[in-house]
Design an enzyme around this catalytic site. Sequence first.
Site, mmCIF file in Angstrom:
data_model
loop_
_atom_site.group_PDB
_atom_site.id
_atom_site.type_symbol
_atom_site.label_atom_id
_atom_site.label_comp_id
_atom_site.label_asym_id
_atom_site.label_seq_id
_atom_site.Cartn_x
_atom_site.Cartn_y
_atom_site.Cartn_z
ATOM 1 N N ARG A 236 0.861 -1.239 0.058
ATOM 2 C CA ARG A 236 0.088 -0.095 -0.026
ATOM 3 C C ARG A 236 0.994 1.303 0.072
ATOM 4 N NH1 ARG A 236 -1.676 0.070 6.411
ATOM 5 N NH2 ARG A 236 0.003 0.970 7.157
ATOM 6 N N ASP A 257 5.668 -7.623 1.289
ATOM 7 C CA ASP A 257 5.205 -7.054 2.461
ATOM 8 C C ASP A 257 4.998 -8.436 3.554
ATOM 9 O OD1 ASP A 257 3.542 -5.371 4.365
ATOM 10 O OD2 ASP A 257 3.706 -4.153 2.451
ATOM 11 N N ASP A 280 8.438 -10.805 6.754
ATOM 12 C CA ASP A 280 8.795 -9.752 7.409
ATOM 13 C C ASP A 280 10.288 -9.320 7.350
ATOM 14 O OD1 ASP A 280 9.570 -8.141 9.915
ATOM 15 O OD2 ASP A 280 7.941 -9.180 11.186
ATOM 16 N N ASN A 307 11.606 0.443 1.177
ATOM 17 C CA ASN A 307 10.648 1.345 1.719
ATOM 18 C C ASN A 307 9.675 1.088 2.798
ATOM 19 O OD1 ASN A 307 8.222 3.390 0.821
ATOM 20 N ND2 ASN A 307 7.358 1.268 0.801
ATOM 21 N N ALA A 308 9.828 -0.224 3.185
ATOM 22 C CA ALA A 308 9.037 -0.795 4.434
ATOM 23 C C ALA A 308 9.295 0.366 5.596
ATOM 24 C CB ALA A 308 9.100 -1.955 4.655
ATOM 25 N N ASN A 318 8.069 8.814 27.497
ATOM 26 C CA ASN A 318 7.035 7.875 27.698
ATOM 27 C C ASN A 318 7.149 6.765 26.839
ATOM 28 O OD1 ASN A 318 5.898 9.792 29.157
ATOM 29 N ND2 ASN A 318 4.684 10.727 27.449
ATOM 30 N N ASN A 366 11.868 15.431 14.935
ATOM 31 C CA ASN A 366 10.608 15.855 15.147
ATOM 32 C C ASN A 366 10.156 15.315 16.530
ATOM 33 O OD1 ASN A 366 8.276 17.028 14.167
ATOM 34 N ND2 ASN A 366 7.325 14.842 13.248
ATOM 35 N N TYR A 372 11.930 7.270 15.607
ATOM 36 C CA TYR A 372 11.670 7.431 14.004
ATOM 37 C C TYR A 372 12.891 8.154 13.331
ATOM 38 C CZ TYR A 372 9.210 7.943 9.645
ATOM 39 O OH TYR A 372 8.848 8.007 8.198
ATOM 40 N N THR A 407 -1.163 9.956 2.207
ATOM 41 C CA THR A 407 -1.399 8.570 2.426
ATOM 42 C C THR A 407 -2.380 8.353 3.483
ATOM 43 O OG1 THR A 407 0.195 8.362 3.846
ATOM 44 C CG2 THR A 407 1.143 8.172 1.739
HETATM 45 N N1 LIG Z 1 3.784 8.836 4.339
HETATM 46 C C1 LIG Z 1 4.516 10.014 4.458
HETATM 47 O O1 LIG Z 1 4.254 11.046 4.522
HETATM 48 C C2 LIG Z 1 6.004 9.709 4.712
HETATM 49 C C3 LIG Z 1 6.876 10.683 5.020
HETATM 50 C C4 LIG Z 1 8.194 10.367 5.107
HETATM 51 C C5 LIG Z 1 8.419 9.077 5.090
HETATM 52 N N2 LIG Z 1 7.952 8.150 4.975
HETATM 53 C C6 LIG Z 1 8.367 6.658 4.724
HETATM 54 O O2 LIG Z 1 7.963 5.959 3.643
HETATM 55 C C7 LIG Z 1 7.812 4.879 3.838
HETATM 56 C C8 LIG Z 1 6.270 4.302 3.182
HETATM 57 O O3 LIG Z 1 5.386 5.152 3.991
HETATM 58 P P1 LIG Z 1 3.667 4.979 3.752
HETATM 59 O O4 LIG Z 1 3.246 6.238 4.346
HETATM 60 O O5 LIG Z 1 3.558 4.320 2.722
HETATM 61 O O6 LIG Z 1 3.690 3.763 5.091
HETATM 62 P P2 LIG Z 1 2.417 2.603 5.195
HETATM 63 O O7 LIG Z 1 2.216 2.387 6.494
HETATM 64 O O8 LIG Z 1 1.172 2.982 4.262
HETATM 65 O O9 LIG Z 1 3.073 1.544 4.444
HETATM 66 C C9 LIG Z 1 4.137 0.848 4.897
HETATM 67 C C10 LIG Z 1 4.266 -0.499 4.339
HETATM 68 O O10 LIG Z 1 5.294 -1.367 5.052
HETATM 69 C C11 LIG Z 1 4.970 -2.678 5.393
HETATM 70 N N3 LIG Z 1 5.980 -3.192 6.515
HETATM 71 C C12 LIG Z 1 5.868 -2.601 7.730
HETATM 72 N N4 LIG Z 1 6.625 -3.300 8.315
HETATM 73 C C13 LIG Z 1 7.194 -4.168 7.706
HETATM 74 C C14 LIG Z 1 8.070 -5.543 7.823
HETATM 75 N N5 LIG Z 1 8.599 -5.555 9.070
HETATM 76 N N6 LIG Z 1 8.377 -6.196 7.021
HETATM 77 C C15 LIG Z 1 7.850 -6.054 5.724
HETATM 78 N N7 LIG Z 1 6.812 -4.880 5.558
HETATM 79 C C16 LIG Z 1 6.683 -4.047 6.499
HETATM 80 C C17 LIG Z 1 3.648 -2.305 5.742
HETATM 81 O O11 LIG Z 1 2.748 -3.410 5.952
HETATM 82 C C18 LIG Z 1 3.048 -1.470 4.882
HETATM 83 O O12 LIG Z 1 2.417 -2.094 3.899
HETATM 84 C C19 LIG Z 1 8.145 4.377 5.006
HETATM 85 O O13 LIG Z 1 9.736 4.029 5.242
HETATM 86 C C20 LIG Z 1 8.029 5.797 5.806
HETATM 87 O O14 LIG Z 1 8.914 5.992 6.951
HETATM 88 C C21 LIG Z 1 6.409 8.303 4.815
#
Ligand SMILES: NC(=O)c1ccc[n+]([C@@H]2O[C@H](COP(=O)([O-])OP(=O)(O)OC[C@H]3O[C@@H](n4cnc5c(N)ncnc54)[C@H](O)[C@@H]3O)[C@@H](O)[C@H]2O)c1
Length: 466
Positions: A236, A257, A280, A307-308, A318, A366, A372, A407
Amino acid sequence: MSDRYMDFVNSGIGQSIARSLGFPQPVKLRRYEHGVDFIDGDCLMGAAPGSAVIESVAEVLKKSRSNIYVKCDSPQTKALLALDGLGARDVDVTMPDSLQAVVFDASGIRSSDQLKELYHFFHPIMRKIRASGRVVVIGRTPELCGDPKYQTAQRALEGFTRSMAKEIGKGSTVQLCYVAEGAQSNLESTLRFFLSARSAYVSGQVVRVSKAELPDALNWELPLSGKVALVTGAARGIGAAIAEVLARDGAQVVCLDIPPAEDDLKKVAAQIGGAYITADITAEATPQQLVDYFTSEHSGLDILVHNAGVTRDKKLANMKPQLWDMTLDINLSSEERINDALLEKQVLNSGAHIICVSSIAGVAGNRGQTNYGCSKAGVIGMVNSMAPLLLEKAITINAVAPGFIETAMTAAMPFGPREAGRRGNSLSQGGRPVDVAEAICWYASPASAGVTGNVVRVCGQSLMGA
Ligand SMILES: NC(=O)c1ccc[n+]([C@@H]2O[C@H](COP(=O)([O-])OP(=O)(O)OC[C@H]3O[C@@H](n4cnc5c(N)ncnc54)[C@H](O)[C@@H]3O)[C@@H](O)[C@H]2O)c1
């Protein structure tokens, strides 16, 4: 999620209300559409005296269908008017009504007093740059300049381009591209990306291009044809968009995934004619599973996209230890383990590209994201430290650092922080997953062999960490 404020300010009445109250006025950005040229309008080029990259720039620009104009202050730019195939016009004789793209070679600026060339070139044309226009300034990599005065002047270009990106408005972008001596022929993929609609949500960025061997023939329509790619977290969001855009550009994509995401993962893979693996990335067996898969099903791997990622936000006081451990393991340590296994078993082919997804939280930090921010800054450290080590294998490693991307994750944010995230950047809007994906495809192209060790923020020039 739709951006209702943007829809409102782009209506007749909304525009005048926003203007009179001094509210942000986001412009609908132009994004890549199949068949549209990489420069979609008139283009102006120029150079400071003594600049050596402009001829290579001209060779790229002449492949576009746009009208090329030259601003004729230096002997180099004058010579371009006579360049065969460029068909350039002298801007002092005919000035176009508006400019879609502007490229200025500042590599010849060797001292602080010569920085005035920037003013002379850009001041008269600033109001001519149209909405979603593109500006690229070319320089020489400062740390390789040798002479301190030269290095100082070239480093100054960063402040100029970042500031111009903040004031240009109308959804236009400004970037700086440092080209090492002898790396002119490696510039094309970066120039095409920055001049095209593919870089819609990238602004105020600095990229270093170094010398590297390029394939004999480059296919600009399907640059990733014949390449095998792995995208983690592809079920996703941003990962699904990356998989789609890599497939659009010709790659055979393997989507990965976690098992609970299998239904969505299967759909993404089916839509793009790709394959999928459920795993995983933190599991001990996963690196070896990937080694076995890419050696038995393919002859190695060409594009690896880490990307994950997850957020598990809490203020440090906390935060439970498991939230810390999980975030660091998924976002950073597992990527290191996968890289190590694929490199050690030589699964990553020569000329491969490793691309990591960091975050602006890794650049600026942040509140509530010590875990993170730490993991995503670590990703940047991994890129910086591994890039020189991978040179001898001709493997590149780069990162994107997304800002506020529309997203499911950002749609779930409370109204206040969501609006602040959307508007707190030079383009006054959130980006789309495809914007991150386009930057990844630029890194993944065989033509980007000279692009390594870079971190490009896909954040509309967010105020965070700017
Ligand atoms: N959405 C944003 O605004 C944003 C901003 C900065 C960085 N990011 C980074 O972009 C990347 C994607 O973000 P997104 O918004 O699409 O997140 P999302 O949560 O929609 O998707 C992340 C995907 O990674 C998979 N995943 C999580 N843990 C996993 C594991 N252990 N093994 C395999 N797959 C795993 C999840 O199941 C999910 O499908 C991430 O690395 C996130 O940190 C996102």
